[in-house]
Design a protein around this motif. Sequence first.
Motif, mmCIF file in Angstrom:
data_model
loop_
_atom_site.group_PDB
_atom_site.id
_atom_site.type_symbol
_atom_site.label_atom_id
_atom_site.label_comp_id
_atom_site.label_asym_id
_atom_site.label_seq_id
_atom_site.Cartn_x
_atom_site.Cartn_y
_atom_site.Cartn_z
ATOM 1 N N LEU A 82 0.702 -1.383 -0.059
ATOM 2 C CA LEU A 82 0.002 0.064 0.408
ATOM 3 C C LEU A 82 1.067 1.082 0.073
ATOM 4 O O LEU A 82 0.905 2.117 -0.887
ATOM 5 C CB LEU A 82 -1.043 0.088 1.228
ATOM 6 C CG LEU A 82 -1.543 1.531 1.820
ATOM 7 C CD1 LEU A 82 -2.657 1.327 -0.074
ATOM 8 C CD2 LEU A 82 -2.574 1.195 2.985
ATOM 9 N N MET A 83 1.395 1.161 1.049
ATOM 10 C CA MET A 83 2.749 2.091 0.983
ATOM 11 C C MET A 83 3.402 2.326 -0.316
ATOM 12 O O MET A 83 3.497 3.760 -0.830
ATOM 13 C CB MET A 83 3.572 1.894 1.979
ATOM 14 C CG MET A 83 5.154 3.133 2.201
ATOM 15 S SD MET A 83 6.393 3.044 3.388
ATOM 16 C CE MET A 83 4.806 2.820 4.723
ATOM 17 N N CYS A 98 1.140 4.252 -2.774
ATOM 18 C CA CYS A 98 1.141 5.529 -2.680
ATOM 19 C C CYS A 98 2.304 6.203 -2.625
ATOM 20 O O CYS A 98 2.046 7.943 -2.970
ATOM 21 C CB CYS A 98 0.874 5.532 -1.190
ATOM 22 S SG CYS A 98 -1.048 4.888 -0.193
ATOM 23 N N TRP A 99 2.948 6.157 -3.140
ATOM 24 C CA TRP A 99 4.469 6.741 -3.686
ATOM 25 C C TRP A 99 4.789 5.994 -5.455
ATOM 26 O O TRP A 99 5.548 7.232 -5.939
ATOM 27 C CB TRP A 99 5.794 6.258 -3.050
ATOM 28 C CG TRP A 99 5.836 6.355 -1.851
ATOM 29 C CD1 TRP A 99 5.354 6.707 -0.592
ATOM 30 C CD2 TRP A 99 6.635 5.803 -0.985
ATOM 31 N NE1 TRP A 99 5.946 7.192 0.521
ATOM 32 C CE2 TRP A 99 6.425 6.656 0.113
ATOM 33 C CE3 TRP A 99 7.835 4.904 -0.963
ATOM 34 C CZ2 TRP A 99 6.986 6.257 1.744
ATOM 35 C CZ3 TRP A 99 8.421 4.488 0.439
ATOM 36 C CH2 TRP A 99 8.275 4.797 1.741
ATOM 37 N N HIS A 100 3.284 5.873 -5.983
ATOM 38 C CA HIS A 100 3.612 5.328 -7.805
ATOM 39 C C HIS A 100 3.727 7.026 -7.894
ATOM 40 O O HIS A 100 3.097 8.070 -7.697
ATOM 41 C CB HIS A 100 2.225 5.066 -8.001
ATOM 42 C CG HIS A 100 2.476 4.348 -9.488
ATOM 43 N ND1 HIS A 100 2.839 5.362 -10.100
ATOM 44 C CD2 HIS A 100 2.894 3.327 -9.619
ATOM 45 C CE1 HIS A 100 3.345 4.660 -11.556
ATOM 46 N NE2 HIS A 100 2.588 2.924 -11.579
ATOM 47 N N ARG A 160 -2.261 5.671 -8.609
ATOM 48 C CA ARG A 160 -1.940 5.548 -6.944
ATOM 49 C C ARG A 160 -3.437 5.195 -6.256
ATOM 50 O O ARG A 160 -4.586 5.533 -7.021
ATOM 51 C CB ARG A 160 -1.641 7.194 -6.385
ATOM 52 C CG ARG A 160 -0.004 7.281 -6.439
ATOM 53 C CD ARG A 160 0.337 8.773 -5.883
ATOM 54 N NE ARG A 160 1.353 9.534 -6.260
ATOM 55 C CZ ARG A 160 1.790 10.176 -6.944
ATOM 56 N NH1 ARG A 160 1.147 11.537 -6.423
ATOM 57 N NH2 ARG A 160 3.040 11.223 -7.036
ATOM 58 N N THR A 191 -7.272 5.868 -3.834
ATOM 59 C CA THR A 191 -7.994 6.182 -3.886
ATOM 60 C C THR A 191 -8.133 6.536 -2.577
ATOM 61 O O THR A 191 -7.432 5.193 -1.876
ATOM 62 C CB THR A 191 -9.416 5.893 -4.797
ATOM 63 O OG1 THR A 191 -9.846 5.151 -3.799
ATOM 64 C CG2 THR A 191 -9.007 6.562 -6.327
ATOM 65 N N VAL A 192 -8.796 7.141 -1.421
ATOM 66 C CA VAL A 192 -8.842 7.538 -1.327
ATOM 67 C C VAL A 192 -9.674 6.239 -0.021
ATOM 68 O O VAL A 192 -9.543 5.470 0.564
ATOM 69 C CB VAL A 192 -9.889 8.693 0.407
ATOM 70 C CG1 VAL A 192 -10.148 8.401 1.699
ATOM 71 C CG2 VAL A 192 -8.990 9.664 -0.257
ATOM 72 N N ILE A 201 -7.213 2.623 -0.470
ATOM 73 C CA ILE A 201 -7.181 3.221 1.488
ATOM 74 C C ILE A 201 -7.512 2.760 2.040
ATOM 75 O O ILE A 201 -7.249 1.641 2.674
ATOM 76 C CB ILE A 201 -6.727 4.816 1.168
ATOM 77 C CG1 ILE A 201 -5.389 4.665 -0.017
ATOM 78 C CG2 ILE A 201 -5.898 4.598 2.931
ATOM 79 C CD1 ILE A 201 -4.138 5.588 0.139
#
Length: 284
Positions: free
Chosen positions: A225-226, A229-231, A237, A239-240, A243
Amino acid sequence: MLMMSDNMSLNRPARTAIFSKGEIKCKECKKGKIIDENYETCQLCYEIFKPNLSRNKVIDDFIRNTRVNFVTGSKRWILEFVPHDQFKNIEFIAEGGFSKIYKAIWVDGPIDLYYTSCNNTIVRNNNYTVVLKKLNNSKNITSKELNEFKVYYQILSNGNNHSVSKYFGITQDPITKDMIIIMPYYSSGRRPFWEEIHDIELIIKICDGLRPPIVTNAPEGYIELMKGCWHSDPAKRPTVDNIFGEIDKMWVNENNPNQTKIIESSDIGPVTINNPDAIYKSRL
């Protein structure tokens, strides 16, 4: 960065006995039995409406509104004005462009909403570790400047109180009279790029793919997941909603006998000395 609250393991709070007089209903919540004849309030409302106020009309009106909403059952969250002498072991943590951050122990602690609702009397989590966010030049704070605070109240009061950023209320610096927002404290690991000089070269490195080191001792799915988010492509990346769903799955998986065991290592946790040119507050 994996975050863990100092307050995740709390002793069950003590309960206060309720003494009632007669069958007349409370004038505030219209439900509880009166225990204070002078003010015609029940135990819960008597405690909630004690006059701990800031003497700032904007703040006091807003806080009283959250109290009314809570005792009448229209909202699920309550905010307080807390006297500054309720905080001990105050420790400076960091400074930003608009505020200073401190860590402290709140002696009485925040209201435990679950037990308070069940017992119809105030129950608190004593000696609770909090963050105090002191707003610069906020002595005469306006309604507009409270917008962030109001937005969080709307989110929390609608039942979304599992979010990380909870707000418990406001206190005030006894010397400068600046307003201070009270939030739970979460101990974190190392700040990103703590060993780097924060300059244009670092910006270029990040654009070229540089990322902070990843802690390997983490719940299943966290590292993936981390990285997502850093893509480098924002469109790829999560979405909320993605996540939230992934974190919810981790939470379920961790509530079993095979939960991830946190292993102490010199490669994780805070460092005492950052690069002198690693700057973590707002600047041009």
